[in-house]
Design a protein around this motif. Structure first.
Motif, PDB file in Angstrom:
ATOM      1  N   VAL A   1     -24.626 -49.099  -5.974  1.00 44.01           N
ATOM      2  CA  VAL A   1     -24.638 -48.243  -7.163  1.00 44.01           C
ATOM      3  C   VAL A   1     -25.550 -48.841  -8.232  1.00 44.01           C
ATOM      4  N   THR A   2     -25.471 -50.151  -8.411  1.00 42.92           N
ATOM      5  CA  THR A   2     -26.321 -50.829  -9.398  1.00 42.92           C
ATOM      6  C   THR A   2     -27.797 -50.622  -9.081  1.00 42.92           C
TER       7      THR A   2
ATOM      8  N   ALA B   1     -20.870 -43.069 -10.257  1.00 47.89           N
ATOM      9  CA  ALA B   1     -20.541 -44.382  -9.695  1.00 47.89           C
ATOM     10  C   ALA B   1     -19.204 -44.328  -8.962  1.00 47.89           C
ATOM     11  N   SER B   2     -18.223 -43.662  -9.559  1.00 48.90           N
ATOM     12  CA  SER B   2     -16.911 -43.537  -8.923  1.00 48.90           C
ATOM     13  C   SER B   2     -16.998 -42.715  -7.645  1.00 48.90           C
TER      14      SER B   2
ATOM     15  N   VAL C   1     -16.743 -42.713  -1.645  1.00 46.19           N
ATOM     16  CA  VAL C   1     -17.333 -42.565  -0.312  1.00 46.19           C
ATOM     17  C   VAL C   1     -17.099 -43.830   0.514  1.00 46.19           C
ATOM     18  N   PHE C   2     -17.152 -44.986  -0.155  1.00 52.08           N
ATOM     19  CA  PHE C   2     -16.927 -46.263   0.522  1.00 52.08           C
ATOM     20  C   PHE C   2     -15.447 -46.651   0.544  1.00 52.08           C
ATOM     21  N   ARG C   3     -14.582 -45.691   0.193  1.00 51.79           N
ATOM     22  CA  ARG C   3     -13.138 -45.914   0.217  1.00 51.79           C
ATOM     23  C   ARG C   3     -12.717 -47.046  -0.719  1.00 51.79           C
ATOM     24  N   ARG C   4     -13.318 -47.047  -1.893  1.00 51.33           N
ATOM     25  CA  ARG C   4     -12.966 -48.016  -2.927  1.00 51.33           C
ATOM     26  C   ARG C   4     -12.420 -47.277  -4.140  1.00 51.33           C
TER      27      ARG C   4
ATOM     28  N   LEU D   1     -14.099 -46.507 -10.827  1.00 47.42           N
ATOM     29  CA  LEU D   1     -14.212 -47.453 -11.938  1.00 47.42           C
ATOM     30  C   LEU D   1     -12.981 -47.351 -12.837  1.00 47.42           C
ATOM     31  N   GLU D   2     -12.522 -48.498 -13.295  1.00 49.40           N
ATOM     32  CA  GLU D   2     -11.338 -48.514 -14.148  1.00 49.40           C
ATOM     33  C   GLU D   2     -11.664 -48.203 -15.605  1.00 49.40           C
TER      34      GLU D   2
END
Length: 338
Positions: free
Chosen positions: A123-124, A177-178, A183-186, A189-190
């Motif tokens: 993402v960065t 970003a979220s 997509v990566f199952r993470r 962002l908090e």
């Protein structure tokens, strides 16, 4: 299967180093193959101009790195600049391998080696590239008369500017970003990406392009006497050249594509052979700066290893696995089927 799980961390580590050797080899090979044409032109340029021009490339590269680091730290726990710079600078050498996607792959693997989630690094890198495009189009607007006359086919690039500006809004940036993390199952962002993060990243990106424009202006100044208006033109052309080369990802580091834009701009002041020669000198300087900066970043990271480890201990996050050794990270991923 258990034997494969135990051997997987070692295999991945070996593949990382193989990929790193390959990308450095491509960069050095490109520099060597262009040296005969570059050296003949260098002989005509005062050494003071060459040194200052190269220094500006290095400064611009450092500013671009700080833009990347600003995005990385805006998306999650703070990563020490020395460590983040190594990930960015060493990883970006992957652009010299045909199919510049290798740059993103190498950055993700290097980031993972330091306990930074691959999706966060991806993402960065994608957002830093987008910020670079927006910054280049802002500066490229000053070269619009030249683009309209010499490269009208590139005018479509400016259609990306309003889209890019919308994507840089903190809320949109957070949502995108979220989405990638999902997509990566993470977890998403908090926190919402801060406006200060976007402003800092854009600011450093603009500084980088201005340095690159000054670098090219100094080379041209060694053969003619350009005015301030020429500096604006060359800065805009250099910025647009980077954006065009970004879309020409099938070529190593966009080779040939960026030069076409630069030659067109410099040909307003120089002969085409002179402009072509200076474009090769500029490319050689960027290649040398990329390799040297990557080596310096790696060296600094090794020297400051203990300090970096201490800072990471204070800023670590369970999500980023900063508290786990590298082998444990990979075994954890394999065990969970991630």
């Amino acid at each position: 299967m258990n034997r494969l799980k135990r051997a997987l961390p070692t295999i991945l580590l070996v593949l990382r180093y193989v990929l790193l050797v390959a990308v450095v080899g491509f960069a050095v090979f490109y520099l060597v193959t262009q040296w005969s044409a570059v050296s003949a032109t260098i002989a005509r340029i005062p050494w003071q101009s060459l040194v200052l021009s190269f220094v500006l490339v290095v400064v611009g590269l450092f500013a671009g790195t700080l833009s990347w680091v600003a995005v990385l730290n805006g998306l999650g726990p703070k990563v020490p600049v020395a460590r983040a710079s190594q990930v960015m600078l060493v990883g970006q050498l992957g652009k010299y391998v045909p199919g510049s996607v290798w740059s993103y792959v190498l950055q993700m693997e290097l980031g993972r080696q330091y306990g930074i989630l691959r999706p966060r690094v991806l993402v960065t890198s994608l957002y830093a590239a987008g910020i670079g495009v927006v910054s280049s189009l802002v500066l490229g607007a000053f070269a619009l008369p030249f683009v309209s006359a010499q490269h009208p086919a590139l005018l479509w690039l400016f259609l990306l500017l309003p889209v890019g500006l919308v994507c840089l809004h903190p809320r949109v940036m957070t949502w995108l970003a979220s989405l990638v993390l999902k997509v990566f199952r993470r977890p998403p962002l908090e926190h919402e990406v801060a406006f200060a993060t976007v402003a800092k990243a854009v600011g450093w990106s603009l500084v980088a392009y201005v340095c690159y424009g000054l670098h090219l202006w100094l080379l041209v100044n060694a053969l003619v006497n350009p005015d301030f208006g020429t500096l604006i033109l060359l800065t805009g052309a250099m910025a647009l050249g980077f954006t065009v080369s970004l879309f020409a990802f099938i070529f190593p580091s966009g080779v040939g594509v960026r030069e076409a834009v630069l030659v067109g701009a410099m040909a307003l002041l120089l002969t085409v052979p002179q402009a072509s020669a200076l474009s090769l000198v500029s490319r050689a300087m960027f290649t040398a700066a990329d390799v040297l900066a990557a080596g310096a970043a790696a060296l600094v990271a090794v020297i400051l290893r203990r300090r970096i480890a201490a800072e990471s201990a204070r800023n670590h996050s369970d999500d980023d696995y900063d508290h786990l050794p590298e082998g444990a990270i990979f075994l954890d991923e394999v065990g969970e089927g991630k």
